[in-house]
Design an enzyme around this catalytic site. Structure first.
Site, PDB file in Angstrom:
ATOM      1  N   GLY A 132       0.819  -1.218   0.000  1.00 27.06           N
ATOM      2  CA  GLY A 132       0.000   0.000   0.000  1.00 27.06           C
ATOM      3  C   GLY A 132       0.843   1.254   0.000  1.00 27.06           C
ATOM      4  O   GLY A 132       2.022   1.227  -0.351  1.00 27.06           O
TER       5      GLY A 132
ATOM      6  N   HIS B 110       4.796   2.198  -7.876  1.00 24.87           N
ATOM      7  CA  HIS B 110       3.797   1.121  -7.980  1.00 24.87           C
ATOM      8  C   HIS B 110       2.986   1.282  -9.273  1.00 24.87           C
ATOM      9  O   HIS B 110       2.664   0.302  -9.932  1.00 24.87           O
ATOM     10  CB  HIS B 110       2.804   1.178  -6.808  1.00 24.87           C
ATOM     11  CG  HIS B 110       3.433   0.965  -5.464  1.00 24.87           C
ATOM     12  ND1 HIS B 110       3.548   1.963  -4.538  1.00 24.87           N
ATOM     13  CD2 HIS B 110       3.976  -0.143  -4.904  1.00 24.87           C
ATOM     14  CE1 HIS B 110       4.131   1.491  -3.450  1.00 24.87           C
ATOM     15  NE2 HIS B 110       4.406   0.219  -3.642  1.00 24.87           N
TER      16      HIS B 110
ATOM     17  N   ASP C 216      14.081  -2.031  -5.057  1.00 26.53           N
ATOM     18  CA  ASP C 216      14.396  -3.034  -4.029  1.00 26.53           C
ATOM     19  C   ASP C 216      15.149  -4.176  -4.715  1.00 26.53           C
ATOM     20  O   ASP C 216      14.629  -5.274  -4.884  1.00 26.53           O
ATOM     21  CB  ASP C 216      13.096  -3.543  -3.377  1.00 26.53           C
ATOM     22  CG  ASP C 216      12.367  -2.415  -2.690  1.00 26.53           C
ATOM     23  OD1 ASP C 216      12.966  -1.759  -1.850  1.00 26.53           O
ATOM     24  OD2 ASP C 216      11.196  -2.168  -3.030  1.00 26.53           O
TER      25      ASP C 216
HETATM   26  O1  PAF Z   1       8.299  -4.492  -1.789  1.00 24.60           O
HETATM   27  C1  PAF Z   1       7.301  -4.597  -1.063  1.00 24.60           C
HETATM   28  O2  PAF Z   1       6.428  -3.727  -1.020  1.00 24.60           O
HETATM   29  C2  PAF Z   1       7.156  -5.846  -0.206  1.00 24.60           C
HETATM   30  O3  PAF Z   1       8.384  -6.290   0.277  1.00 24.60           O
HETATM   31  C3  PAF Z   1       6.399  -6.986  -0.914  1.00 24.60           C
HETATM   32  C4  PAF Z   1       7.172  -7.484  -2.114  1.00 24.60           C
HETATM   33  C5  PAF Z   1       5.034  -6.504  -1.340  1.00 24.60           C
HETATM   34  C6  PAF Z   1       6.236  -8.166   0.043  1.00 24.60           C
HETATM   35  O4  PAF Z   1       5.510  -7.828   1.170  1.00 24.60           O
END
Ligand code: PAF
Length: 270
Positions: free
Chosen positions: A27, A33, A146
């Site tokens: 979220g 995203h 990440d």
């Molecule tokens: O990168 C993230 O937001 C989280 O580590 C993920 C991949 C959704 C796992 O909870």
């Protein structure tokens, strides 16, 4: 957009044999995203997003508590993007009794964030493993911001699942700061410092592209960054982007950074 609060119900109603792209998130959605969702919409017939703040990946209770939450705004964004399915599962459904909340890492993977946030990736891998065991999307999308997470998830998926991993480039704001849900915890002065650090490392990367021997300057860079008020580096390392080893050349290196901007822990790679 159909919102599911139960994985069981989702499994009954959605045909995962179809071409479905899955974007797992915690979220507090931002343009990073959104770029993953847009990539999924480009190559998949249907797109599913999950919002699940995975408790098992937080090694500090205070970090879990302060993690930004903004479900109403997130739903608005997802509806506007015409996402097909949103999954907001409950902790007790994701981690039913006897389900492992951690997947062990190999010793050689306990580097960088895995070293400084013990248990973190073990929790990330557990939740991704759990999701992919329950729902079997054709594609799953992750951001390169990440990078170590992406590297470990790719290894897990290669070993156990047929889902294809799609990695998407880091999105930066106009001041070169990598987008992250945690950025909303920074004030404008904090952001200026993060922008200075990102620009410094992007320019260092450019220099290394031509003259890799300049890697010896990393200690001076660590010193300079640590001299900024309220900035504390956790690690700044150059590694091979394919296997994260310390053996690299000018064609396959990446610079990895984790630091505290006051109390906010930020990561980036260049
Ligand atoms: O990168 C993230 O937001 C989280 O580590 C993920 C991949 C959704 C796992 O909870």
């Amino acid at each position: 957009m159909i919102i599911y609060k139960s994985i069981n119900k989702l499994k009954k109603e959605v045909n995962f044999k179809a071409n479905i792209g899955f974007v797992p998130t915690m979220g507090a959605l931002h343009k990073g995203h959104i770029s993953l969702i847009k990539s999924s919409k480009k190559i998949c017939k249907k797109t599913m997003v999950s919002i699940f703040i995975n408790p098992s990946q937080f090694n500090k209770k205070s970090d879990l508590k302060s993690y930004p939450r903004n479900l109403k705004k997130d739903i608005k964004i997802l509806k506007k993007l015409k996402v097909d399915y949103l999954l907001i599962p409950e902790v007790k459904e994701v981690y039913k009794k006897k389900i492992k909340k951690k997947i062990n890492l190999k010793m050689k993977d306990k580097i960088m964030c895995a070293k400084y946030r013990p248990g973190h990736f073990e929790g990330v891998l557990a939740v991704i493993n759990q999701f992919l065991k329950l729902i079997k999307p054709k594609y799953i999308f992750f951001g390169e911001k990440d990078y170590q997470q992406l590297h470990l998830i790719k290894k897990l998926i290669r070993k156990k699942f047929i889902t294809k991993v799609v990695s998407c480039p880091t999105i930066r704001d106009k001041n070169k700061v990598a987008l992250s849900s945690r950025n909303i915890l920074l004030n404008s002065n904090d952001k200026k410092k993060s922008s200075f650090i990102a620009k410094l490392l992007l320019s260092f990367k450019n220099k290394l592209n031509n003259e890799i021997h300049l890697k010896k300057n990393i200690n001076k860079i660590i010193f300079d960054i640590n001299s900024i008020k309220n900035i504390n580096i956790e690690y700044l390392e150059i590694r091979n982007k394919n296997n994260l080893s310390k053996i690299f050349d000018k064609k396959n290196f990446k610079i990895f950074l984790a630091y505290y901007n006051k109390k906010i822990r930020l990561i980036d790679n260049y």
